[in-house]
Write a protein that holds these residues in place. Structure first.
Motif, PDB file in Angstrom:
ATOM      1  N   VAL A 285      -3.213   6.982   8.983  1.00 40.06           N
ATOM      2  CA  VAL A 285      -3.996   7.150   7.753  1.00 40.06           C
ATOM      3  C   VAL A 285      -5.505   7.197   7.990  1.00 40.06           C
ATOM      4  O   VAL A 285      -6.265   7.448   7.051  1.00 40.06           O
TER       5      VAL A 285
ATOM      6  N   VAL B 264       0.549   4.811  -2.142  1.00 38.14           N
ATOM      7  CA  VAL B 264       0.437   6.159  -1.572  1.00 38.14           C
ATOM      8  C   VAL B 264       1.449   7.089  -2.238  1.00 38.14           C
ATOM      9  O   VAL B 264       1.102   8.161  -2.754  1.00 38.14           O
TER      10      VAL B 264
ATOM     11  N   ASN C 172      -5.491   8.438   2.697  1.00 41.09           N
ATOM     12  CA  ASN C 172      -4.874   8.193   1.387  1.00 41.09           C
ATOM     13  C   ASN C 172      -5.766   8.669   0.248  1.00 41.09           C
ATOM     14  O   ASN C 172      -6.968   8.416   0.249  1.00 41.09           O
TER      15      ASN C 172
ATOM     16  N   GLY D 183       0.779  -1.228   0.000  1.00 40.61           N
ATOM     17  CA  GLY D 183       0.000   0.000   0.000  1.00 40.61           C
ATOM     18  C   GLY D 183       0.817   1.288   0.000  1.00 40.61           C
ATOM     19  O   GLY D 183       0.388   2.292  -0.566  1.00 40.61           O
ATOM     20  N   ILE D 184       2.009   1.255   0.623  1.00 43.55           N
ATOM     21  CA  ILE D 184       2.769   2.507   0.728  1.00 43.55           C
ATOM     22  C   ILE D 184       3.289   2.927  -0.653  1.00 43.55           C
ATOM     23  O   ILE D 184       3.353   4.110  -0.979  1.00 43.55           O
TER      24      ILE D 184
ATOM     25  N   LYS E  42      -8.551  -9.300   6.143  1.00 40.68           N
ATOM     26  CA  LYS E  42      -9.185  -8.727   4.949  1.00 40.68           C
ATOM     27  C   LYS E  42     -10.629  -9.213   4.790  1.00 40.68           C
ATOM     28  O   LYS E  42     -11.275  -8.935   3.772  1.00 40.68           O
TER      29      LYS E  42
ATOM     30  N   ARG F 112      -1.986  -5.538  13.651  1.00 41.12           N
ATOM     31  CA  ARG F 112      -2.086  -6.521  12.572  1.00 41.12           C
ATOM     32  C   ARG F 112      -1.978  -7.943  13.127  1.00 41.12           C
ATOM     33  O   ARG F 112      -2.743  -8.829  12.775  1.00 41.12           O
TER      34      ARG F 112
ATOM     35  N   HIS G 210       0.973   3.424   8.734  1.00 36.46           N
ATOM     36  CA  HIS G 210      -0.117   2.943   7.869  1.00 36.46           C
ATOM     37  C   HIS G 210      -0.797   1.730   8.477  1.00 36.46           C
ATOM     38  O   HIS G 210      -1.658   1.114   7.855  1.00 36.46           O
TER      39      HIS G 210
ATOM     40  N   GLU H  15      -4.589 -11.943   3.711  1.00 35.32           N
ATOM     41  CA  GLU H  15      -4.720 -11.976   5.176  1.00 35.32           C
ATOM     42  C   GLU H  15      -6.170 -12.377   5.405  1.00 35.32           C
ATOM     43  O   GLU H  15      -7.075 -11.545   5.415  1.00 35.32           O
TER      44      GLU H  15
ATOM     45  N   GLU I  80      -8.113  -2.983   8.730  1.00 33.45           N
ATOM     46  CA  GLU I  80      -7.841  -2.268   7.473  1.00 33.45           C
ATOM     47  C   GLU I  80      -7.632  -0.795   7.762  1.00 33.45           C
ATOM     48  O   GLU I  80      -8.580   0.001   7.767  1.00 33.45           O
ATOM     49  N   PRO I  81      -6.373  -0.392   8.035  1.00 39.01           N
ATOM     50  CA  PRO I  81      -6.132   1.013   8.399  1.00 39.01           C
ATOM     51  C   PRO I  81      -6.729   1.997   7.391  1.00 39.01           C
ATOM     52  O   PRO I  81      -7.307   3.005   7.772  1.00 39.01           O
ATOM     53  N   TRP I  82      -6.569   1.740   6.126  1.00 43.37           N
ATOM     54  CA  TRP I  82      -7.257   2.581   5.144  1.00 43.37           C
ATOM     55  C   TRP I  82      -8.062   1.679   4.214  1.00 43.37           C
ATOM     56  O   TRP I  82      -9.245   1.515   4.374  1.00 43.37           O
TER      57      TRP I  82
ATOM     58  N   ARG J 154      -4.001  -8.293  -0.175  1.00 44.62           N
ATOM     59  CA  ARG J 154      -2.996  -9.132   0.450  1.00 44.62           C
ATOM     60  C   ARG J 154      -3.702 -10.324   1.108  1.00 44.62           C
ATOM     61  O   ARG J 154      -4.791 -10.164   1.665  1.00 44.62           O
TER      62      ARG J 154
ATOM     63  N   TYR K 109      -7.212   0.627   0.126  1.00 40.91           N
ATOM     64  CA  TYR K 109      -7.220   1.228  -1.202  1.00 40.91           C
ATOM     65  C   TYR K 109      -8.225   0.556  -2.132  1.00 40.91           C
ATOM     66  O   TYR K 109      -8.731   1.163  -3.067  1.00 40.91           O
TER      67      TYR K 109
HETATM   68  C1  1S3 Z   1      -1.469  -0.747   4.699  1.00 41.73           C
HETATM   69  O1  1S3 Z   1      -1.277  -1.790   3.759  1.00 41.73           O
HETATM   70  P1  1S3 Z   1      -2.093  -3.108   4.222  1.00 41.73           P
HETATM   71  O2  1S3 Z   1      -2.909  -3.652   3.104  1.00 41.73           O
HETATM   72  O3  1S3 Z   1      -1.153  -3.995   4.893  1.00 41.73           O
HETATM   73  O4  1S3 Z   1      -1.228   0.525   4.137  1.00 41.73           O
HETATM   74  C2  1S3 Z   1      -2.148   0.926   3.120  1.00 41.73           C
HETATM   75  C3  1S3 Z   1      -1.727   2.302   2.622  1.00 41.73           C
HETATM   76  O5  1S3 Z   1      -1.853   3.256   3.627  1.00 41.73           O
HETATM   77  C4  1S3 Z   1      -3.586   0.913   3.656  1.00 41.73           C
HETATM   78  O6  1S3 Z   1      -4.467   1.248   2.611  1.00 41.73           O
HETATM   79  C5  1S3 Z   1      -3.949  -0.462   4.197  1.00 41.73           C
HETATM   80  O7  1S3 Z   1      -5.211  -0.456   4.831  1.00 41.73           O
HETATM   81  C6  1S3 Z   1      -2.897  -0.967   5.199  1.00 41.73           C
HETATM   82  O8  1S3 Z   1      -3.027  -2.380   5.324  1.00 41.73           O
END
Ligand code: 1S3
Ligand code: G6P
Length: 681
Positions: free
Chosen positions: A241, A30, A263, A26-27, A320, A194, A188, A316, A497-499, A314, A501
Motif C-alpha cells: 500500500v 479499503v 489506499n 483497515g482492510i 501508532k 509490525r 497492507h 498500538e 504505519e503502512p498507509w 488501533r 487512513y
Molecule cells: C493496516 O491496518 P493497520 O492499522 O494495522 O492496513 C491499513 C489499510 O491498508 C493501513 O491504512 C494501515 O496503515 C495498516 O496498519
C-alpha cells in the motif's frame, strides 16, 4: 499458465479478504470505500470472497441468487459437499456481490489440509493457533472455489486479488495446482514489521540485516511468516500500500513488490465549499458540550479560545506514535505556559483498550451539566413569563417594566443547588472509563510520567477515551466522523504505519493533520505537495532525526498551530479540504487497474500484441506547488497525476493510457472574504 484462449478484455475479478462485510480494521475500509469504483468498472463480473461472519453478514448482506452459470455450478458443487455459503449484495455504496464461506463447515478437513500445506508448500502449522487454522481453512476453500470456477468458466480470464496474509494461503495452492487464474497479492503491512516495530528495535536502519527466520521464530510467528512470504512469492503480481512498506517487504519478505496500490477514500463532495465549515462548527459545539461536562467545576477556559486535537486508531502504543504524542503534548504545555498563551488545547486519545465500564466521574460530569442546562431553561421560561406579564401591564407614560426580582427565590435556590453539585475536590479525570489494567496501561503511565493531570494551570488538557466513538455513548455521544469534523487537528505520530487512513480521513473532511515520514500517507503527501504545511498536512521527520528532535518538531508544529487566528484556521481548512480529490478512489483506483493489467499480461502474454512488460518504478515526481498568495491559474495547477506517475505500475494494455485517468487538478482558491458565512473574529 500460458493460455491464449481466455478472453483478457472481458475478464472476471475476485477480491479475497477476511474483512469482506466484516469490520475488523483497515482492510474493511479499503474494500468498502473502493467498492463503488470497482463495481462501476466490472458490474456483476466483480465478486468479493470472504469468510462468513453471521452476525455481521446479517446486517451487511442481502442474500441473492447467483446468475453467472459458472458461479452457480461451483457454489452448488461446494454446497453438495457440505460447505455452506452465502451469496448476496453487500449493502454499501456500489453494492458489490459477495460470496461468503462458512469456514466452520470445513473444519473436518483441517488436519488433511494442514498436512497438504506442509507437503506442497513446506509451510508448518503448529497446533493451537486458531487464527492460522482459520487462515488455512479459508485458503483451502478459496483454492477449491477458484479451481472449480475456472473449470466451469472456460472463456473469460479470471483475476484473483488477495489482501493480507490471512487471505494468502490460497496463493501457493493456486500456483502448485496450476489453477488457470492470475493472482495479485496485496499486503497492507508485514507481520514481522509490525512485531519488530512494537519492540525496542531500530527498525528502519536495520531492515537489511534482520535474520528474518530467526526473528519470526523468536516471536512465535514463524508459521504465519511462512504463509505471508509464500503468498508474496506465489502471486503473479505482488503489491503493497505504500513505498515504505514496499521497501520493508523487499527486505522482510524477500520479494520486491511490483507496484504500490495506495489506499483511497470514497470522497463525497459538498456542492458548496462552506458546507463542511458549517459542519465543523456544529460538530465542535457537540464536543464543547462534552468538554463542559468533563471539566465541570474547572471550566475556566474559554471555548472560543480552545482547540481540539486528537489521535485515534488501533491501540498500538509505539507503532501508532502515542508515546511521542503525549511527550510532545507535555512540551507543548510547557511552551504555552511560558509564552503566556491564552489558548487551551484539549487533546483526545481515542483508542480502544480493555475497559470495564464508564467511570462514575465521567457520567456525573455529563449529568451535572445537563441538570444545570435544564434548570437554566426552567428559569429562562419563568423569567420570560414574568417579564411578559409586567410588559402587558405597562401603559403609556409609565416606566419600563422592572427587571428586579425576575428570578424567584425558589429558582435561585434551585440554581444554587446546581452550582454546588459542580463543586469538585479532585482534578477533572484523564480517562473516561475504568481500565482493566489501569496501573500498567502504557498510555496512562506515560501521562503520569509527563504529569499532564488537567490542572487548572495546564494549557494542555487530556481526555483518554479508550473505546471507539458512537452516537449512543452516554458520555461522548458522537460518531467518529462527526467527532473528527469538530476537531481542529489530528495528530498521528506513527512509527509503523503502512498507509494510515486516519490522517487521510481528516484531509477529506478538511481537518489539518500531523503525520510522519514513516507512514505511507505522510510519504505520499510529502512526495506530492511541496508546501504541504500550508495545506494542513504536517509531516514530522522520524527518519533522519533523533527521537528528541522529532518530539520537538511535533510540539513546535502544534505550538505554531495554537498561534493561528480563527481566520487562518478557516483558510487552512479550506486548503486541506481542497486536497480531497487527491485521495479519491476515482484517482487512486487506477493503480489497481494497472496491477490487474500486469497480472493479465504475466499470465496470458500471448493475448497482448506487444510483449514488453511495463517498467514498474521510477518516473519523476511532479509536485503540487502553488504560492498560496497567488490566485490559481491553469499554469500552476499540477494535473494528470496518479500515484503511479511517481512510482508504480504502468499501463499494460493497448488503449489504457494516462489520458484515461481521472486527473487531479487543484481547485481554485476562494477568497475567504467571499465565503457566505460569517466570520466571528
Ligand atoms: C493496516 O491496518 P493497520 O492499522 O494495522 O492496513 C491499513 C489499510 O491498508 C493501513 O491504512 C494501515 O496503515 C495498516 O496498519
Ligand atoms: C467554521 C464556521 C465559522 C466558525 C469557524 C470556527 O468555519 O463556518 O462560522 O467561526 O468554523 O473555526 P474554529 O477554528 O475556531 O473552530
Amino acid at each position: 499458465m500460458d493460455s491464449p484462449v481466455r478472453d483478457v478484455n472481458n475478464h472476471v475479478l475476485f477480491e479475497v479478504a477476511t474483512e469482506v462485510a466484516n469490520r475488523v480494521g483497515g482492510i474493511y475500509s479499503v474494500l468498502k470505500s473502493k467498492a463503488q469504483v470497482t463495481t462501476a468498472e466490472y458490474g456483476s463480473a466483480y465478486t468479493l470472497l470472504g469468510p462468513l461472519n453471521r452476525n455481521s453478514a446479517a446486517v451487511e448482506v442481502e442474500e441473492l441468487a447467483p446468475k453467472d452459470p459458472a458461479l452457480v455450478n461451483t457454489i452448488n458443487s461446494m454446497n453438495d459437499r457440505g460447505i455452506k455459503t452465502l451469496y448476496g449484495r453487500w449493502l454499501i455504496d456500489g453494492a458489490p456481490r459477495v460470496l461468503l464461506f462458512d469456514t466452520g463447515t470445513a473444519y473436518g478437513y483441517l488436519d488433511e489440509w494442514k498436512g497438504d500445506l506442509w507437503a506442497t508448500a513446506g509451510i508448518p502449522s503448529p497446533p493451537g493457533d486458531a487464527e492460522t487454522n482459520e487462515a488455512i481453512v479459508f485458503g483451502y476453500l478459496i483454492a477449491w472455489f477458484l479451481g472449480e470456477y475456472v473449470f466451469h468458466e472456460k472463456k473469460r480470464a479470471v483475476i484473483a486479488q488477495f489482501h493480507e496474509w490471512l487471505a494468502g494461503v490460497a496463493l501457493p495452492l493456486c500456483k502448485k495446482r496450476r489453477i488457470d487464474v492470475t493472482t495479485i497479492f496485496t499486503t497492507h503491512a508485514t507481520l514481522l514489521g509490525r512485531y519488530l516495530c512494537a519492540g525496542a528495535v531500530d527498525f528502519y536502519n536495520n531492515l537489511q540485516y534482520f535474520d528474518v527466520d530467526a526473528e519470526a521464530g523468536k516471536r512465535g510467528i514463524y508459521h504465519r511468516y511462512c504463509i505471508e512470504r509464500g503468498a508474496a512469492h506465489s502471486a503473479d503480481v505482488f503489491t503493497t500500500v505504500s513505498h515504505i512498506t514496499a521497501y520493508e517487504s523487499e527486505h522482510l519478505l524477500k520479494r520486491k513488490p511490483d507496484g504500490v496500490l495506495p489506499n483511497g477514500l470514497n470522497v463525497k463532495k459538498f456542492s458548496a465549499t462552506h458546507e463542511f465549515q458549517n459542519l465543523h462548527q456544529q460538530a465542535k459545539a457537540r464536543i464543547n458540550d462534552f468538554v463542559r461536562g468533563h471539566f465541570y467545576g474547572h471550566n475556566d477556559f474559554d471555548p472560543e479560545n480552545t482547540l481540539y486535537f486528537f489521535t485515534s486508531g488501533r491501540y498500538e502504543y509505539r507503532n501508532k506514535g502515542v508515546d511521542m504524542f503525549i511527550e510532545s503534548l507535555a512540551r507543548l504545555n510547557h511552551k504555552m505556559k511560558s509564552a503566556g498563551s491564552n489558548m487551551t488545547v484539549v487533546a483526545f486519545i481515542i483508542m480502544p483498550a480493555q475497559t470495564q465500564s464508564l467511570t462514575v466521574e465521567a457520567l456525573k460530569g455529563q449529568a451535572v451539566i445537563k441538570s444545570l442546562h435544564d434548570t437554566i431553561k426552567i428559569i429562562e421560561q419563568n423569567v420570560g413569563k414574568k417579564l411578559f406579564e409586567r410588559s402587558i401591564a405597562w401603559h403609556e407614560g409609565s416606566d419600563l417594566p422592572e427587571d428586579k426580582d425576575l428570578i424567584s427565590p425558589a429558582d435561585k435556590i434551585m440554581l444554587r443547588r446546581r452550582l454546588f453539585a459542580m463543586k469538585r475536590h479532585g482534578l477533572p479525570p484523564i480517562v473516561t472509563h475504568n481500565m482493566v489494567n489501569d496501573a500498567e496501561d502504557p498510555v496512562l503511565n506515560q501521562i503520569r510520567r509527563c504529569q499532564l493531570f488537567n490542572h487548572p494551570s495546564d494549557r494542555v488538557k487530556i481526555v483518554f477515551h479508550p473505546e471507539f466513538l458512537n452516537s449512543s455513548n452516554p458520555v461522548l455521544p458522537m460518531d467518529y466522523d462527526d467527532f473528527v469534523r469538530g476537531t481542529h487537528l489530528g495528530v498521528f505520530a506513527s512509527y509503523y504505519e503502512p498507509w494510515g487512513y486516519t490522517p487521510a480521513e481528516c484531509t477529506v473532511m478538511g481537518v489539518p493533520s500531523i503525520t510522519t515520514n514513516l507512514s505511507g500517507f505522510g510519504c505520499y503527501m510529502e512526495e506530492l505537495i511541496e508546501n504541504a504545511q500550508d495545506y494542513g498536512i504536517y509531516i514530522v521527520d522520524r527518519r533522519m532525526k533523533g527521537v528528541d528532535d522529532s518530539v520537538n518538531q511535533l510540539s513546535d508544529y502544534m505550538f505554531e498551530f495554537t498561534k493561528k487566528s480563527k481566520r487562518q484556521r478557516i483558510n487552512q481548512r479550506n486548503r486541506t479540504e481542497r486536497l480531497s480529490d487527491l485521495l479519491d478512489w476515482k484517482r487512486m483506483g487506477m493503480e489497481y487497474v494497472k496491477a490487474r493489467q500486469l497480472a493479465l499480461r504475466r499470465a496470458y502474454p500471448n493475448a497482448f500484441e506487444d510483449d514488453v512488460e511495463p517498467d514498474f518504478f521510477g518516473q519523476d515526481v511532479m509536485k503540487i506547488s502553488r504560492p498560496l498568495s497567488e490566485p490559481g491559474s491553469p499554469r500552476d495547477r499540477s494535473g494528470m497525476m496518479t500515484p503511479g506517475d511517481f512510482a508504480s505500475l504502468q499501463e499494460g494494455r493497448e488503449g489504457l493510457s494516462t489520458e484515461d485517468y481521472i486527473a487531479w487538478k487543484l481547485p481554485e482558491e476562494e477568497d475567504p472574504d467571499d465565503f457566505p458565512f460569517t466570520l466571528t473574529l
